[in-house]
Every structure is written in structure tokens, then in C-alpha cells.
Design an enzyme around this catalytic site. Structure first.
Site, PDB file in Angstrom:
ATOM      1  N   HIS A  72      -4.490  10.884 -17.617  1.00 43.63           N
ATOM      2  CA  HIS A  72      -3.616  11.974 -17.131  1.00 43.63           C
ATOM      3  C   HIS A  72      -2.195  12.036 -17.775  1.00 43.63           C
ATOM      4  CE1 HIS A  72      -5.787  13.005 -13.059  1.00 43.63           C
ATOM      5  NE2 HIS A  72      -6.860  12.733 -13.946  1.00 43.63           N
ATOM      6  N   TYR A 200       0.867  16.584  -5.726  1.00 43.35           N
ATOM      7  CA  TYR A 200       1.629  16.044  -4.687  1.00 43.35           C
ATOM      8  C   TYR A 200       2.296  17.272  -3.890  1.00 43.35           C
ATOM      9  CZ  TYR A 200       1.559  11.497  -6.713  1.00 43.35           C
ATOM     10  OH  TYR A 200       1.129  10.227  -7.122  1.00 43.35           O
ATOM     11  N   PRO A 292       2.488   4.446  -0.551  1.00 35.23           N
ATOM     12  CA  PRO A 292       1.803   4.900  -1.696  1.00 35.23           C
ATOM     13  C   PRO A 292       2.107   6.211  -2.461  1.00 35.23           C
ATOM     14  CG  PRO A 292       0.687   5.326   0.415  1.00 35.23           C
ATOM     15  CD  PRO A 292       1.780   4.757   0.641  1.00 35.23           C
ATOM     16  N   LYS A 296       2.532   2.760  -6.847  1.00 35.76           N
ATOM     17  CA  LYS A 296       2.993   1.609  -7.569  1.00 35.76           C
ATOM     18  C   LYS A 296       2.439   0.345  -6.961  1.00 35.76           C
ATOM     19  CE  LYS A 296       5.635   3.493 -10.392  1.00 35.76           C
ATOM     20  NZ  LYS A 296       4.890   4.078 -11.312  1.00 35.76           N
ATOM     21  N   TYR A 384       7.486   7.222 -12.786  1.00 33.90           N
ATOM     22  CA  TYR A 384       5.921   7.374 -12.424  1.00 33.90           C
ATOM     23  C   TYR A 384       5.241   6.614 -13.480  1.00 33.90           C
ATOM     24  CZ  TYR A 384       1.862   9.707 -10.410  1.00 33.90           C
ATOM     25  OH  TYR A 384       0.559   9.990  -9.709  1.00 33.90           O
TER      26      TYR A 384
HETATM   27  P1  RFL Z   1      -5.040  -7.216  -2.038  1.00 35.47           P
HETATM   28  O1  RFL Z   1      -5.592  -6.212  -2.510  1.00 35.47           O
HETATM   29  O2  RFL Z   1      -4.571  -7.089  -0.461  1.00 35.47           O
HETATM   30  O3  RFL Z   1      -5.744  -8.504  -2.094  1.00 35.47           O
HETATM   31  C1  RFL Z   1      -5.526  -9.970  -1.259  1.00 35.47           C
HETATM   32  C2  RFL Z   1      -6.673 -10.621  -0.983  1.00 35.47           C
HETATM   33  O4  RFL Z   1      -6.353 -11.739  -0.254  1.00 35.47           O
HETATM   34  C3  RFL Z   1      -7.386 -11.881   0.590  1.00 35.47           C
HETATM   35  N1  RFL Z   1      -6.854 -12.585   1.759  1.00 35.47           N
HETATM   36  C4  RFL Z   1      -7.199 -14.165   1.944  1.00 35.47           C
HETATM   37  N2  RFL Z   1      -7.792 -15.146   1.429  1.00 35.47           N
HETATM   38  C5  RFL Z   1      -7.845 -16.172   1.695  1.00 35.47           C
HETATM   39  N3  RFL Z   1      -7.235 -16.576   3.077  1.00 35.47           N
HETATM   40  C6  RFL Z   1      -6.676 -15.554   3.860  1.00 35.47           C
HETATM   41  N4  RFL Z   1      -6.089 -16.154   5.206  1.00 35.47           N
HETATM   42  C7  RFL Z   1      -6.446 -14.244   3.272  1.00 35.47           C
HETATM   43  N5  RFL Z   1      -6.013 -13.117   3.808  1.00 35.47           N
HETATM   44  C8  RFL Z   1      -6.216 -12.291   2.788  1.00 35.47           C
HETATM   45  C9  RFL Z   1      -7.784 -10.811   0.937  1.00 35.47           C
HETATM   46  O5  RFL Z   1      -8.990 -10.797   1.568  1.00 35.47           O
HETATM   47  C10 RFL Z   1      -7.893  -9.822  -0.377  1.00 35.47           C
HETATM   48  O6  RFL Z   1      -9.139 -10.060  -0.951  1.00 35.47           O
HETATM   49  O7  RFL Z   1      -3.558  -7.758  -2.721  1.00 35.47           O
HETATM   50  P2  RFL Z   1      -3.146  -7.722  -4.025  1.00 35.47           P
HETATM   51  O8  RFL Z   1      -4.310  -8.444  -4.916  1.00 35.47           O
HETATM   52  O9  RFL Z   1      -1.868  -8.244  -4.081  1.00 35.47           O
HETATM   53  O10 RFL Z   1      -3.284  -6.290  -4.709  1.00 35.47           O
HETATM   54  C11 RFL Z   1      -2.517  -5.176  -4.135  1.00 35.47           C
HETATM   55  C12 RFL Z   1      -2.855  -3.900  -4.014  1.00 35.47           C
HETATM   56  O11 RFL Z   1      -4.299  -4.007  -3.359  1.00 35.47           O
HETATM   57  C13 RFL Z   1      -2.187  -2.847  -3.262  1.00 35.47           C
HETATM   58  O12 RFL Z   1      -0.849  -2.911  -3.657  1.00 35.47           O
HETATM   59  C14 RFL Z   1      -2.563  -1.552  -3.304  1.00 35.47           C
HETATM   60  O13 RFL Z   1      -3.894  -1.290  -2.859  1.00 35.47           O
HETATM   61  C15 RFL Z   1      -1.639  -0.890  -2.381  1.00 35.47           C
HETATM   62  N6  RFL Z   1      -2.270   0.417  -1.824  1.00 35.47           N
HETATM   63  C16 RFL Z   1      -2.126   1.396  -2.714  1.00 35.47           C
HETATM   64  N7  RFL Z   1      -1.364   1.463  -3.769  1.00 35.47           N
HETATM   65  C17 RFL Z   1      -1.660   2.247  -4.473  1.00 35.47           C
HETATM   66  O14 RFL Z   1      -0.940   2.174  -5.550  1.00 35.47           O
HETATM   67  N8  RFL Z   1      -2.219   3.632  -4.441  1.00 35.47           N
HETATM   68  C18 RFL Z   1      -3.086   3.690  -3.259  1.00 35.47           C
HETATM   69  O15 RFL Z   1      -3.318   4.775  -3.109  1.00 35.47           O
HETATM   70  C19 RFL Z   1      -2.792   2.629  -2.174  1.00 35.47           C
HETATM   71  N9  RFL Z   1      -3.559   2.779  -1.088  1.00 35.47           N
HETATM   72  C20 RFL Z   1      -3.144   0.267  -0.534  1.00 35.47           C
HETATM   73  C21 RFL Z   1      -3.573   1.669  -0.335  1.00 35.47           C
HETATM   74  C22 RFL Z   1      -2.859  -0.788   0.290  1.00 35.47           C
HETATM   75  C23 RFL Z   1      -3.597  -0.500   1.627  1.00 35.47           C
HETATM   76  N10 RFL Z   1      -3.580  -1.841   2.578  1.00 35.47           N
HETATM   77  C24 RFL Z   1      -2.936  -2.739   1.935  1.00 35.47           C
HETATM   78  C25 RFL Z   1      -3.952  -1.525   3.757  1.00 35.47           C
HETATM   79  C26 RFL Z   1      -4.284   1.770   0.980  1.00 35.47           C
HETATM   80  C27 RFL Z   1      -4.363   0.749   1.801  1.00 35.47           C
HETATM   81  C28 RFL Z   1      -5.014   0.901   3.240  1.00 35.47           C
HETATM   82  C1  PHB Z   2      -5.056   7.908  -4.903  1.00 36.01           C
HETATM   83  O1  PHB Z   2      -5.811   8.280  -5.753  1.00 36.01           O
HETATM   84  O2  PHB Z   2      -5.589   7.017  -3.858  1.00 36.01           O
HETATM   85  C2  PHB Z   2      -3.479   7.612  -5.109  1.00 36.01           C
HETATM   86  C3  PHB Z   2      -3.102   8.574  -6.195  1.00 36.01           C
HETATM   87  C4  PHB Z   2      -1.452   8.569  -6.141  1.00 36.01           C
HETATM   88  C5  PHB Z   2      -0.998   8.066  -5.281  1.00 36.01           C
HETATM   89  C6  PHB Z   2      -1.499   7.729  -3.956  1.00 36.01           C
HETATM   90  C7  PHB Z   2      -2.828   7.045  -4.165  1.00 36.01           C
HETATM   91  O3  PHB Z   2       0.335   8.380  -5.386  1.00 36.01           O
END
Ligand code: RFL
Ligand code: PHB
Length: 389
Positions: A72, A200, A292, A296, A384
Site C-alpha cells: 500500500h 481511517y 491499534p 504499531k 506511519y
Molecule cells: P502476543 O502475540 O500476545 O504473543 C504472546 C504469546 O505468549 C503466550 N503466553 C504464554 N506463554 C507461556 N506461558 C504463559 N503464561 C503465557 N502467557 C502468554 C501467548 O499464548 C502468546 O502466544 O505478543 P507478541 O509476540 O509480543 O506480539 C505482539 C502483537 O501480537 C501485538 O502487538 C499486536 O497484535 C497488537 N494488536 C494489534 N496491533 C496492530 O498493529 N494492529 C492491530 O489491529 C492490532 N489488533 C492487537 C490487536 C492486540 C490485541 N490483543 C493483545 C488483545 C487486537 C487485539 C485483540
Molecule cells: C487491521 O487491519 O487490523 C488494522 C489496520 C490498521 C490499523 C489497525 C488495524 O491501524
């Protein structure tokens, strides 16, 4: 069992670190509380910075991302009934890659399996020990049997609720937090995206985001009060609400369909300092959370891994502690800039009930200024696409 680096957590940060270490000949074990399918069932991030794309390549897991990911060159801001495009490529020379966290995680897991890397899933009571000294270890239970992994270092890649940060609470850990008074209701649906780029939207009814996972799968979000429950939201109610928050031409073009996932995520900013306690490191969501809005979260996990990998490589290659000593400060310097950007995007685009109409007018003025100032657009675009590592 003995390994060089024990990694708690098989999310993006743990898997990326594991791959880079394995490629550098550094032995590592990944251990997670849940299983592979559970991890792949989480629908999360969708936008990768060029740095995260590069990390996937360095991990040897970038082939499918390059084949299927969508490059993109810009995104749109919608406000006051009009749309303004932020030309990422034109303003910064850089693009972003739309590729879901689920796919990225799957690719890293598959690559790890193909390389013969060790991952332990369904491990209960995972606990880090003795990281103040030179011989840390992890204990866990699996199938009713207790196990111990001795190691040189422990990487806490275990997310916001994991045991690594819990193990250092009360030991000089300082946390900074801001909780926002709303969440994002998101749905995933097998319908073509309404536009080829993300939109957005700032609207009096609340924020909305049109995102995507592929040319046939869309990810849409609307801002909702924290009191809302996902069961209250039928698919039809969601589609009606998001269309109200978008310009008329976009709303008319939107193809709707049954959701394949629907969930509400609260928004929070959070940073823990420092990110190193002896031979234990906090990495990714274990150390920080961003709302989110700036896309980032996953990208910060990738930059943390970059700094930590450099430190560990220096330790095993040149017997130097310099990179390990620098990890926390280097990672935090980039983290705080992403925290600032995510916070500012959140404040600019959401409806804050306590701020009333005045708050809405100030946001509209800022968006209007942004649409007329190349300097302001460049600052937004630069953040961004991601600041350099
Ligand atoms: P993760 O992906 O949470 O992975 C952590 C892993 O640790 C495991 N774990 C354990 N393992 C052993 N013993 C325990 N007691 C444990 N407790 C937990 C878990 O099972 C898991 O597999 O962290 P990591 O690797 O640092 O990655 C970070 C990203 O996942 C996170 O920053 C993003 O997904 C944040 N996030 C979003 N980021 C974006 O950039 N765009 C988004 O749209 C977006 N949506 C989100 C999100 C995070 C969410 N969370 C945390 C609730 C939506 C949600 C719902
Ligand atoms: C997503 O595709 O889940 C998404 C994209 C951009 C954002 C947050 C979430 O800023």
C-alpha cells in the site's frame, strides 16, 4: 533440558527471535501456554512496516508474504464528509505491506518446523527463575509432569498477560499507562475491501476503519463504548453503523456479508521500564501496548527483536555484553516514539464524549490543516511507515 536462549511465547516476537537465533546458530526453545491452532485463531494486526517486512526476510519466512501481501502506497483520512489521501510513497519514498498477523505467524511457525526448531505448546505454569545470576532457568508443567529448561538468557515474549513482566514487578519496574474510554468492535468478512487502500474515519458517531487482509477478505472496525458486549452487535447492526460513519460514496460501495470473526478490543497505551532485568528481557507486548490506531503493535515487536537479536549475537559471537546492556534503552527510544504517534492518531480520530463538540471541532481543524500542509502530512507519513531501527 538445556538451551542457550529460552523464549517464553510463540507469538510474532517469540517466533521472529527464535528464527533469527536459529539462523545464527544460537540454540533456542520456544514455550507457549496454548497450542498452535489457538495462536493462529487470534485475529490481530494487519499492517507491516518495511522494517518488519525485512525481519520476516531475515527470518527466512518472507516468501509467501511477498507473493500474497498487498503493498500500500497510501491511506485515506475521512472527516467532515470528505476524504484526504496520505501519499506514503510520495512523501517518504516508502510503502507498507498489508499482511495479517495470522499469516505472518503461520509462516514463522512453518519455517521453524521445517528448520527443526523446538517449540513446546500447552505448557502450564511457565515461570522464569534466577535471571539475576548467570544460570537462569524456566520451569513448566506439561501433561502433569514438571520440567526445567536451563539457559543463558530468557526472552519474555509472552504478551501483556504473560509471566515475564509479572516476575519483575516490584523489582524496580516502572510502568506508564493510559486507558481510553472506548474499544474497537472489529469484524472479519469474506467480502472485497471497499477501497484498495485503508480508510481511517473521524465521524461525530465515532471512529471507523476500513482495512483488509486480501483482495477478498476485509477487516472493518468501529469505535464502541466499553460497556458494549459483542453479542449486542448483529452483523447487520455493524454494517449499518460503519456505513453511517463513512462518506456516502464509500458507504454505497461497501459490500457486506456474514462475519467470520467479531470481537471487541479495549484501547490502551502502556510502557514498562526497563526492558531488561539481568538475563531476562521483556519483548513486544510483554513490555508495551499501543492502541491499534497507528498499526504499531506488531511492528514494535519486530523492532524489539531486532535490538535484542543484535545484543545476543554480540554476546555469542564476540563475547560482548554491549548490545545486551544497550537493549532496553535502544528499544525504548523507538517504543516511545511509536507510543506518541499511536496516542496522537487515537486522539485525532476518535470521539471523546467528555470533550464534547469543542473536541470534535478541534479535531476537524487539525484534519483540515493536515490536508493543506505537506509538512504535517510528511510527519504523519514518516511515522506511519515506521521510523528507522
Ligand atoms: P502476543 O502475540 O500476545 O504473543 C504472546 C504469546 O505468549 C503466550 N503466553 C504464554 N506463554 C507461556 N506461558 C504463559 N503464561 C503465557 N502467557 C502468554 C501467548 O499464548 C502468546 O502466544 O505478543 P507478541 O509476540 O509480543 O506480539 C505482539 C502483537 O501480537 C501485538 O502487538 C499486536 O497484535 C497488537 N494488536 C494489534 N496491533 C496492530 O498493529 N494492529 C492491530 O489491529 C492490532 N489488533 C492487537 C490487536 C492486540 C490485541 N490483543 C493483545 C488483545 C487486537 C487485539 C485483540
Ligand atoms: C487491521 O487491519 O487490523 C488494522 C489496520 C490498521 C490499523 C489497525 C488495524 O491501524
Amino acid at each position: 533440558m538445556r538451551t542457550q536462549v529460552a523464549i517464553i511465547g510463540s507469538g510474532p516476537s517469540g517466533l521472529l527471535l527464535g528464527q533469527l537465533l536459529s539462523k545464527a546458530g544460537i540454540d533456542n526453545v520456544i514455550i507457549d501456554r496454548v497450542d498452535r491452532d489457538y495462536i493462529l485463531g487470534r485475529i490481530r494486526a494487519g499492517v507491516l512496516e518495511v522494517g518488519a517486512v525485512g525481519m520476516m526476510d531475515r527470518a527466512g519466512a518472507g516468501q509467501r508474504m511477498h507473493a500474497e501481501g498487498l503493498v500500500h502506497d497510501g491511506f485515506a483520512l475521512s472527516f467532515s464528509g470528505r476524504r484526504h489521501r496520505i501519499d506514503l510513497k510520495g512523501l517518504t519514498g516508502t510503502s507498507v505491506m498489508v499482511y495479517g498477523q495470522t499469516e505472518l505467524t503461520r509462516d514463522l511457525m512453518d519455517q521453524r518446523e521445517a528448520d527443526g526448531g523446538v517449540s513446546i505448546y500447552d505448557a502450564a505454569n511457565v515461570t522464569p527463575h534466577d535471571f539475576d545470576g548467570e544460570s537462569p532457568y524456566i520451569t513448566y508443567d506439561k501433561d502433569g509432569v514438571s520440567h526445567r529448561i536451563d539457559c543463558d538468557f530468557i526472552a519474555g515474549c509472552d504478551g501483556y498477560h504473560g509471566p515475564s513482566r509479572a516476575a519483575v514487578e516490584g523489582r524496580g519496574l516502572k510502568t506508564y499507562e493510559k486507558v481510553y474510554p472506548f474499544g474497537w468492535l472489529g469484524i472479519l468478512a469474506d467480502v472485497p475491501p471497499v477501497d484498495h487502500e485503508l480508510i481511517y474515519a473521524n465521524h461525530a458517531r465515532g471512529f471507523a476503519l476500513c482495512s483488509q487482509r486480501s483482495l477478498t477478505r476485509s477487516r472493518y472496525y468501529v469505535q464502541v463504548p466499553l460497556s458494549d458486549k459483542v453479542e449486542q452487535w448483529s452483523d447487520d447492526a455493524f454494517w449499518d453503523e460503519i456505513r453511517r460513519r463513512l462518506p456516502a460514496d464509500v458507504a454505497e460501495a461497501m459490500v457486506t456479508g456474514p462475519s467470520i470473526e467479531k470481537s471487541i478490543a479495549p484501547l490502551r497505551s502502556f510502557v514498562a521500564e526497563p526492558l531488561r532485568f539481568g538475563r531476562l528481557f521483556l519483548v513486544g507486548d510483554a513490555g508495551h501496548i499501543v492502541p491499534p490506531t497507528g498499526a504499531k503493535g506488531l511492528n514494535l515487536a519486530a523492532s524489539d527483536v531486532h535490538y535484542l537479536f543484535e545484543g545476543l549475537q554480540g554476546f555469542y559471537g564476540e563475547k560482548s555484553m554491549a548490545g545486551i546492556d544497550a537493549y532496553s534503552a535502544r528499544a525504548l527510544s523507538r517504543i516511545w516514539k511509536a507510543e506518541r504517534f499511536s496516542w496522537s492518531m487515537t486522539m485525532l480520530l476518535h470521539r471523546f464524549p467528555a470533550e464534547g463538540d469543542f473536541g470534535q471541532k478541534v479535531q476537524e481543524a487539525e484534519l483540515d490543516y493536515l490536508s493543506s500542509s505537506e509538512a504535517a502530512q510528511t510527519a504523519m507519513a514518516e511515522n506511519y511507515v515506521g521510523l528507522p531501527y
